[in-house]
Scaffold this motif. Structure first.
Motif: not given
Length: 169
Positions: A159-169, A115-128
């Motif tokens: 937020r990255a931990g919100d499953a409805g955010n469309g995040l694809v890493v 449940a990461p409380d991290v901005d989705v775009e920041v999350f993608k950058e950091l995880v990469t």
């Protein structure tokens, strides 16, 4: 324990004693045969302390980096697993990013981001950037996490931990 350590980094609005309980419960639920370790950063233990908790999650980065370097250097520790929850993911991802920038040789087996409380775009950058430090990275997200919904309203971004955010890493 075969030289295994599990480091739990708690999230927003968590008192120290509650963080200890969660660390023990996590080790018990996973039937973890190693050393469960809590990395605790200063949380206000109040919903109204969101902004100060966010600042503290950023403040703790150099301390978490130093802790992870020390743990990785321990002779008896061969495998380190990382589990972060909610705002604790900010601290962990920023610490891992610093380890990558320092070209540190620490490696982590399982890195679990819950449940990461991290901005989705920041999350993608950091995880990469941080993927090279972990054998496996797992993201757990929820569509019903009320804290993440509140965070999205406060921060104005998904937020990255919100499953409805469309995040694809």
């Amino acid at each position: 324990g075969d030289g295994q350590a599990l480091v739990f980094i708690h999230g927003f609005n968590v008192a120290f004693d509650e963080a200890l309980r969660r660390t023990g419960q996590l080790a018990y639920d996973l039937n973890f045969d190693g050393a469960p370790i809590l990395y605790s950063w200063p949380s206000g233990d109040k919903f109204r302390a969101y902004v100060s908790d966010a600042n503290n999650a950023e403040w703790t980065r150099p301390h978490l980096v130093a802790f992870l370097k020390s743990l990785a250097a321990c002779a008896g520790v061969r495998t380190i697993h990382l589990v972060a929850h909610s705002m604790g993911n900010r601290a962990l991802l920023n610490a891992l990013d610093r380890l990558v920038a320092d070209d540190h040789q620490a490696r982590f087996a399982q890195t679990i981001l819950t449940a990461p409380d991290v901005d989705v775009e920041v999350f993608k950058e950091l995880v990469t950037r941080c993927r090279t430090l972990a054998t496996r990275v797992t993201l757990y997200a929820s569509k019903t996490d009320t804290a993440l919904k509140a965070s999205r309203r406060i921060n104005k971004y998904p937020r990255a931990g919100d499953a409805g955010n469309g995040l694809v890493v």
